[in-house]
Design an enzyme around this catalytic site. Structure first.
Site, PDB file in Angstrom:
ATOM      1  N   GLY A 262       0.929  -1.076  -0.040  1.00 13.71           N
ATOM      2  CA  GLY A 262      -0.074   0.072   0.064  1.00 13.71           C
ATOM      3  C   GLY A 262       1.015   1.086  -0.111  1.00 13.71           C
ATOM      4  O   GLY A 262       2.054   1.178  -0.756  1.00 13.71           O
ATOM      5  N   GLU A 263       0.639   2.153   0.675  1.00 17.81           N
ATOM      6  CA  GLU A 263       1.489   3.162   0.956  1.00 17.81           C
ATOM      7  C   GLU A 263       2.093   3.412   2.486  1.00 17.81           C
ATOM      8  O   GLU A 263       1.089   3.395   3.238  1.00 17.81           O
ATOM      9  CB  GLU A 263       0.670   4.695   0.555  1.00 17.81           C
ATOM     10  CG  GLU A 263       1.635   5.886   0.318  1.00 17.81           C
ATOM     11  CD  GLU A 263       2.366   5.616  -0.620  1.00 17.81           C
ATOM     12  OE1 GLU A 263       2.358   4.938  -1.810  1.00 17.81           O
ATOM     13  OE2 GLU A 263       3.686   6.220  -0.622  1.00 17.81           O
ATOM     14  N   SER A 264       3.406   3.229   2.622  1.00 17.49           N
ATOM     15  CA  SER A 264       3.785   3.110   4.075  1.00 17.49           C
ATOM     16  C   SER A 264       3.722   4.260   4.706  1.00 17.49           C
ATOM     17  O   SER A 264       3.295   3.926   6.152  1.00 17.49           O
ATOM     18  CB  SER A 264       5.309   2.651   3.798  1.00 17.49           C
ATOM     19  OG  SER A 264       6.199   3.799   3.191  1.00 17.49           O
TER      20      SER A 264
ATOM     21  N   CYS B 242       6.421  -5.230   0.715  1.00 21.82           N
ATOM     22  CA  CYS B 242       6.386  -3.896   0.124  1.00 21.82           C
ATOM     23  C   CYS B 242       6.172  -2.698   1.073  1.00 21.82           C
ATOM     24  O   CYS B 242       7.186  -2.580   2.021  1.00 21.82           O
ATOM     25  CB  CYS B 242       5.475  -3.902  -1.104  1.00 21.82           C
ATOM     26  SG  CYS B 242       5.910  -2.698  -2.449  1.00 21.82           S
TER      27      CYS B 242
ATOM     28  N   ARG C 192      12.923   3.504  -0.334  1.00 19.09           N
ATOM     29  CA  ARG C 192      11.600   3.450  -0.909  1.00 19.09           C
ATOM     30  C   ARG C 192      11.874   3.711  -2.374  1.00 19.09           C
ATOM     31  O   ARG C 192      12.911   4.392  -2.505  1.00 19.09           O
ATOM     32  CB  ARG C 192      10.926   4.480  -0.176  1.00 19.09           C
ATOM     33  CG  ARG C 192      10.292   4.100   1.457  1.00 19.09           C
ATOM     34  CD  ARG C 192       9.560   5.188   1.912  1.00 19.09           C
ATOM     35  NE  ARG C 192       8.318   5.515   1.208  1.00 19.09           N
ATOM     36  CZ  ARG C 192       7.485   6.188   1.392  1.00 19.09           C
ATOM     37  NH1 ARG C 192       7.828   7.357   2.127  1.00 19.09           N
ATOM     38  NH2 ARG C 192       6.348   6.253   0.755  1.00 19.09           N
TER      39      ARG C 192
ATOM     40  N   ARG D 277       6.150  -0.108  -7.397  1.00 22.11           N
ATOM     41  CA  ARG D 277       7.123   1.132  -6.645  1.00 22.11           C
ATOM     42  C   ARG D 277       7.626   0.452  -5.558  1.00 22.11           C
ATOM     43  O   ARG D 277       7.411   0.868  -4.433  1.00 22.11           O
ATOM     44  CB  ARG D 277       5.901   2.197  -6.298  1.00 22.11           C
ATOM     45  CG  ARG D 277       5.292   2.524  -7.498  1.00 22.11           C
ATOM     46  CD  ARG D 277       4.819   4.268  -7.380  1.00 22.11           C
ATOM     47  NE  ARG D 277       3.993   4.357  -6.068  1.00 22.11           N
ATOM     48  CZ  ARG D 277       4.551   5.355  -5.359  1.00 22.11           C
ATOM     49  NH1 ARG D 277       5.582   6.018  -5.606  1.00 22.11           N
ATOM     50  NH2 ARG D 277       3.764   5.520  -4.015  1.00 22.11           N
TER      51      ARG D 277
ATOM     52  N   HIS E 154       5.268  -8.924  -4.356  1.00 26.19           N
ATOM     53  CA  HIS E 154       4.091  -9.013  -3.895  1.00 26.19           C
ATOM     54  C   HIS E 154       3.639 -10.459  -4.194  1.00 26.19           C
ATOM     55  O   HIS E 154       2.933 -10.745  -5.303  1.00 26.19           O
ATOM     56  CB  HIS E 154       2.895  -7.917  -4.453  1.00 26.19           C
ATOM     57  CG  HIS E 154       2.978  -6.491  -4.122  1.00 26.19           C
ATOM     58  ND1 HIS E 154       2.031  -6.221  -3.118  1.00 26.19           N
ATOM     59  CD2 HIS E 154       3.977  -5.776  -4.646  1.00 26.19           C
ATOM     60  CE1 HIS E 154       2.567  -4.631  -2.963  1.00 26.19           C
ATOM     61  NE2 HIS E 154       3.292  -4.492  -3.917  1.00 26.19           N
TER      62      HIS E 154
ATOM     63  N   GLU F 120       1.246 -12.164  -3.196  1.00 31.72           N
ATOM     64  CA  GLU F 120      -0.219 -12.048  -3.241  1.00 31.72           C
ATOM     65  C   GLU F 120      -0.836 -11.907  -4.638  1.00 31.72           C
ATOM     66  O   GLU F 120      -1.927 -12.323  -4.828  1.00 31.72           O
ATOM     67  CB  GLU F 120      -0.857 -11.250  -2.020  1.00 31.72           C
ATOM     68  CG  GLU F 120      -0.896  -9.792  -2.257  1.00 31.72           C
ATOM     69  CD  GLU F 120       0.528  -9.350  -2.298  1.00 31.72           C
ATOM     70  OE1 GLU F 120       1.460  -9.749  -2.046  1.00 31.72           O
ATOM     71  OE2 GLU F 120       0.469  -8.186  -2.232  1.00 31.72           O
TER      72      GLU F 120
HETATM   73  N1  GLN Z   1       5.938   2.880  -2.696  1.00 27.39           N
HETATM   74  C1  GLN Z   1       5.166   2.337  -1.660  1.00 27.39           C
HETATM   75  C2  GLN Z   1       5.837   3.158  -0.378  1.00 27.39           C
HETATM   76  O1  GLN Z   1       6.574   3.672  -0.369  1.00 27.39           O
HETATM   77  C3  GLN Z   1       5.207   1.131  -1.544  1.00 27.39           C
HETATM   78  C4  GLN Z   1       4.467   0.609  -2.827  1.00 27.39           C
HETATM   79  C5  GLN Z   1       3.956  -0.826  -2.463  1.00 27.39           C
HETATM   80  O2  GLN Z   1       3.592  -1.243  -1.218  1.00 27.39           O
HETATM   81  N2  GLN Z   1       3.450  -1.577  -3.551  1.00 27.39           N
HETATM   82  O3  GLN Z   1       5.075   2.922   0.562  1.00 27.39           O
END
Ligand code: GLN
Length: 207
Positions: A63-65, A95, A125, A155, A191, A193
């Protein structure tokens, strides 16, 4: 806690942090991996501290950390998850989840950004730049079996500077670490999953 949970003494209760990111895919893979291993697996979406009760393991999804970190604080989950993991509960971050588990972030950590701060690794990141923001590649992961694992990077971070207690599970062709384990703690930059291959989820269940 789901009302539908039917637990026996042999049931493995695996949590998937469900505040942001692709938690539904992890839940589906855990169920399939459980069936493949003839294990009785109950998957629980975790959103509040009470959901951590009697968990045998927890996944922090991609997700987005920064967002997940803030929500962990908001939902009062950051400290309790860290404590459970420090006391041996298997914890797997994919991730963004791996970024949250790292004790160090190479550049890019904003002041006061919440972190689970558990693994002796430095995460970088968005390590693959813009053109390569996302890609797929087959990787050797000896810990889960001989056949290469098809992996999806979105990403994604890389793990640099892993400490002595950290075992490398997978690297890219250029040697950069993309999966690592420190005892009960597992971090993958890709990932598992999002593919049809549930060997990594099986590996986690065996932890
Ligand atoms: N780029 C995201 C981050 O820095 C991580 C991306 C992902 O979980 N697929 O949190």
């Amino acid at each position: 806690m789901g009302d539908s949970e039917v637990l026996t003494p042999s049931t493995l209760v695996i949590g998937v942090l469900a505040v942001q990111g692709d938690f539904a895919e992890h839940a589906a893979m855990l169920r399939r991996a459980g069936v493949a291993r003839a294990l009785d697996v109950s998957v629980r979406e975790v959103r509040k501290p009470a959901d951590l009760a009697a968990l045998d393991g927890l996944i922090v999804p991609g997700g987005e950390s920064t967002t997940i970190g803030k929500l962990l604080v908001l939902y009062k989950l950051l400290g309790p998850i860290r404590e459970r993991a420090q006391h041996g509960m298997p914890l797997w971050g994919t991730c963004a989840g791996a970024i949250l588990m790292a004790q160090r972030i190479a550049e890019g950590r904003l002041e006061g950004q919440p972190s689970l701060d558990l693994m002796d690794i430095t995460a970088r990141r968005n390590a693959f730049g813009r053109q390569l923001d996302s890609f797929e590649v087959d990787l050797d992961v000896p810990a889960i079996g001989e056949a290469p694992l098809h992996t999806v990077f979105i990403r994604a971070p890389i793990l640099e500077a892993a400490g002595k207690a950290v075992a490398t599970l997978a690297t890219l062709a250029d040697g950069r670490i993309v999966a690592a384990q420190q005892g009960n703690l597992l971090a993958t930059c890709f990932h598992p999953e999002l593919t049809g291959d549930h060997r990594f989820h099986r590996y986690f269940l065996e932890l």
